[in-house]
Design a protein around this motif. Structure first.
Motif, PDB file in Angstrom:
ATOM      1  N   ALA A 114       0.851  -1.189   0.000  1.00 53.08           N
ATOM      2  CA  ALA A 114       0.000   0.000   0.000  1.00 53.08           C
ATOM      3  C   ALA A 114       0.882   1.233   0.000  1.00 53.08           C
ATOM      4  N   ARG A 115       0.256   2.357  -0.393  1.00 54.78           N
ATOM      5  CA  ARG A 115       0.930   3.651  -0.376  1.00 54.78           C
ATOM      6  C   ARG A 115      -0.048   4.669   0.195  1.00 54.78           C
ATOM      7  N   ARG A 116       0.488   5.667   0.902  1.00 52.79           N
ATOM      8  CA  ARG A 116      -0.365   6.627   1.607  1.00 52.79           C
ATOM      9  C   ARG A 116       0.022   8.064   1.237  1.00 52.79           C
ATOM     10  N   TYR A 117      -0.996   8.885   1.035  1.00 55.66           N
ATOM     11  CA  TYR A 117      -0.801  10.315   0.782  1.00 55.66           C
ATOM     12  C   TYR A 117      -1.673  11.119   1.744  1.00 55.66           C
ATOM     13  N   ARG A 118      -1.213  12.322   2.039  1.00 52.72           N
ATOM     14  CA  ARG A 118      -1.998  13.274   2.825  1.00 52.72           C
ATOM     15  C   ARG A 118      -2.004  14.614   2.107  1.00 52.72           C
ATOM     16  N   TYR A 119      -3.204  15.198   2.015  1.00 53.09           N
ATOM     17  CA  TYR A 119      -3.341  16.516   1.385  1.00 53.09           C
ATOM     18  C   TYR A 119      -3.942  17.460   2.415  1.00 53.09           C
ATOM     19  N   ARG A 120      -3.261  18.586   2.681  1.00 54.81           N
ATOM     20  CA  ARG A 120      -3.687  19.546   3.699  1.00 54.81           C
ATOM     21  C   ARG A 120      -4.137  20.851   3.032  1.00 54.81           C
ATOM     22  N   ILE A 121      -5.321  21.286   3.414  1.00 53.84           N
ATOM     23  CA  ILE A 121      -5.909  22.504   2.856  1.00 53.84           C
ATOM     24  C   ILE A 121      -6.156  23.493   3.989  1.00 53.84           C
ATOM     25  N   ASN A 123      -8.232  26.266   5.143  1.00 55.14           N
ATOM     26  CA  ASN A 123      -9.549  26.733   4.722  1.00 55.14           C
ATOM     27  C   ASN A 123      -9.957  27.956   5.556  1.00 55.14           C
ATOM     28  N   ARG A 124      -9.525  29.109   5.096  1.00 58.36           N
ATOM     29  CA  ARG A 124      -9.851  30.373   5.765  1.00 58.36           C
ATOM     30  C   ARG A 124      -9.760  31.500   4.736  1.00 58.36           C
ATOM     31  N   PRO A 125     -10.297  32.672   5.034  1.00 61.07           N
ATOM     32  CA  PRO A 125     -10.295  33.744   4.035  1.00 61.07           C
ATOM     33  C   PRO A 125      -8.921  34.282   3.677  1.00 61.07           C
ATOM     34  N   VAL A 126      -7.956  34.149   4.582  1.00 62.53           N
ATOM     35  CA  VAL A 126      -6.639  34.756   4.387  1.00 62.53           C
ATOM     36  C   VAL A 126      -5.605  33.672   4.097  1.00 62.53           C
ATOM     37  N   ARG A 127      -4.749  33.914   3.129  1.00 68.44           N
ATOM     38  CA  ARG A 127      -3.705  32.952   2.757  1.00 68.44           C
ATOM     39  C   ARG A 127      -2.730  32.745   3.915  1.00 68.44           C
ATOM     40  N   PRO A 128      -2.001  31.630   3.913  1.00 64.69           N
ATOM     41  CA  PRO A 128      -1.055  31.369   5.004  1.00 64.69           C
ATOM     42  C   PRO A 128       0.246  32.155   4.846  1.00 64.69           C
ATOM     43  N   ALA A 129       0.852  32.469   5.976  1.00 61.44           N
ATOM     44  CA  ALA A 129       2.199  33.035   5.980  1.00 61.44           C
ATOM     45  C   ALA A 129       3.193  31.991   6.473  1.00 61.44           C
ATOM     46  N   LEU A 130       2.858  31.317   7.566  1.00 65.44           N
ATOM     47  CA  LEU A 130       3.717  30.271   8.111  1.00 65.44           C
ATOM     48  C   LEU A 130       3.303  28.914   7.547  1.00 65.44           C
ATOM     49  N   ARG A 132       3.431  27.811   4.591  1.00 63.46           N
ATOM     50  CA  ARG A 132       2.711  27.885   3.320  1.00 63.46           C
ATOM     51  C   ARG A 132       3.213  26.887   2.290  1.00 63.46           C
ATOM     52  N   GLN A 133       4.501  26.444   2.415  1.00 65.46           N
ATOM     53  CA  GLN A 133       5.022  25.502   1.433  1.00 65.46           C
ATOM     54  C   GLN A 133       4.459  24.098   1.628  1.00 65.46           C
ATOM     55  N   TYR A 134       3.747  23.877   2.743  1.00 66.57           N
ATOM     56  CA  TYR A 134       3.185  22.556   3.014  1.00 66.57           C
ATOM     57  C   TYR A 134       1.661  22.573   3.044  1.00 66.57           C
ATOM     58  N   PRO A 240      -3.559  21.981  -6.425  1.00 68.89           N
ATOM     59  CA  PRO A 240      -2.130  22.323  -6.457  1.00 68.89           C
ATOM     60  C   PRO A 240      -1.266  21.270  -5.770  1.00 68.89           C
ATOM     61  N   ALA A 241      -0.019  21.165  -6.232  1.00 69.62           N
ATOM     62  CA  ALA A 241       0.912  20.214  -5.620  1.00 69.62           C
ATOM     63  C   ALA A 241       1.222  20.599  -4.179  1.00 69.62           C
ATOM     64  N   THR A 242       1.234  21.907  -3.904  1.00 70.56           N
ATOM     65  CA  THR A 242       1.476  22.372  -2.543  1.00 70.56           C
ATOM     66  C   THR A 242       0.414  21.789  -1.620  1.00 70.56           C
TER      67      THR A 242
END
Length: 265
Positions: A114-121, A123-130, A132-134, A240-242
Motif C-alpha cells: 500500500a501507499r499513503r498520501y496526505r493533502y492539507r488545505i 480553509n480560511r479567508p486569508v492565505r497562510p504566511a507560516l 505555506r510551502q506545506y 495544487p501540488a502544494t
C-alpha cells in the motif's frame, strides 16, 4: 548487499522525484530531482556509482515524509554510515531517516502492499504566511463531512480513469483504494488516502473534485457518478501540488523495516 532507506524531503524546490538526465545532480534543487541528489550522495559514500529504486514517484512540488528506496552496493558500510554519510552530502531539503539491510528479494516498489498520501488545505479567508510551502489554500468555506461522505464512493477496486492525467503512463487505470478520510482540524481540512498504488495526479484530481462537493457546488453523489463515467473531463480541476505529502508505503512485517512503513497486524 541490498539496503532500504527511508528518505524525507521537501519537494517544493525540486523537479519531482525521478532522475531526468545523467547531469541532473546540480547543487541548485530548482534544476534537479530528489533521486539525482540522493544517488549522488550515496555514490560519494560508496565511492562508486549507486542507483536507487523508489516505492512511488512524486511530482514536482510534492513532499515526502518517508519515501522508501532500495539500492545495491559492494561497499562495506554500516547502516548508520549510509544514513549519516548520505545525509551529510545532501541539500538541506533532503535527509535519510534510516537505513536497513534487506534480503535480495526486497523491492521498494513491488514489495509494497500500500501507499499513503496526505493533502492539507488551509480553509480560511486569508492565505497562510507560516508553513505555506506545506499547505494548499482555499478561501471558501468547506463542508469536510460532506467531502468525506462523497469520497467513500471511491473506496474499493475501480477504474480511476476519471482521476488520472492524460499524461499518465500506467498501462491500466484499475486501482484498489483502501481508505480515504476527510477531516477538519481547526482551519485545516485534511484528506488522507491509502491505496495499493496511485495514478499520475490521482490524489490531486480526487481532491479537486471533493472541493466542489465541499463548497456545495456539487452533490455528494456526484463523485461516484464521475468515477463510473471514467471521463477525466467530468471531474474537478487538479488541486495544487502544494499541500500534498507522500506519507510512505507499507510492507509486510517479514521485510524487517521500521514500524512506520510496516503493515499493522
Amino acid at each position: 548487499m541490498r539496503y532500504a532507506l527511508g528518505v524525507e524531503y521537501d519537494g517544493g524546490g525540486f523537479l519531482g522525484w525521478q532522475r531526468l538526465a545523467p547531469d541532473d545532480a546540480g547543487d541548485d534543487p530548482r534544476s534537479c530531482t530528489v533521486q539525482a541528489v540522493l544517488e549522488r550522495a550515496l555514490s560519494r559514500v560508496a565511492d562508486g556509482p549507486i542507483e536507487t529504486v523508489c516505492a512511488g514517484r512524486t511530482d514536482s512540488g510534492v513532499h515526502g515524509l518517508c519515501q522508501v528506496v532500495h539500492f545495491d552496493s559492494d561497499a562495506v558500510r554500516a547502516p548508520r554510515g549510509w544514513m549519516l554519510g548520505a545525509t551529510s552530502c545532501l541539500p538541506e531539503a533532503v535527509c535519510v531517516r534510516w537505513c536497513a539491510p534487506v534480503d535480495d528479494g526486497f523491492h521498494a516498489r513491488f514489495s509494497a502492499r500500500a501507499r499513503r498520501y496526505r493533502y492539507r488545505i488551509l480553509n480560511r479567508p486569508v492565505r497562510p504566511a507560516l508553513g505555506r510551502q506545506y499547505l494548499s489554500w482555499f478561501r471558501h468555506a468547506l463542508d469536510a463531512d460532506a467531502m468525506h461522505r462523497a469520497a467513500q464512493a471511491l473506496v474499493g477496486e475501480h477504474d480511476f480513469s476519471a482521476f488520472r492525467t492524460v499524461h499518465c503512463q500506467a498501462p491500466h487505470a484499475r486501482r484498489d483504494l483502501q481508505r480515504i478520510e476527510v477531516t477538519r482540524e481547526g482551519d485545516e481540512v485534511v484528506v488522507d488516502v491509502q491505496a495499493n498504488a496511485f495514478l499520475h495526479h490521482m490524489v490531486r484530481n480526487i481532491v479537486g473534485s471533493l472541493l466542489e462537493v465541499g463548497t456545495g457546488e456539487r452533490g455528494e453523489h456526484w463523485v461516484g457518478e464521475v468515477l463510473r463515467a471514467r471521463d477525466r473531463t467530468l471531474a474537478g480541476v487538479t488541486a495544487p501540488a502544494t499541500g500534498l505529502v507522500f506519507v510512505g508505503p507499507l510492507y509486510p512485517a517479514e521485510c524487517g523495516l521500521p514500524g512506520e512503513v510496516t503493515l499493522p497486524d
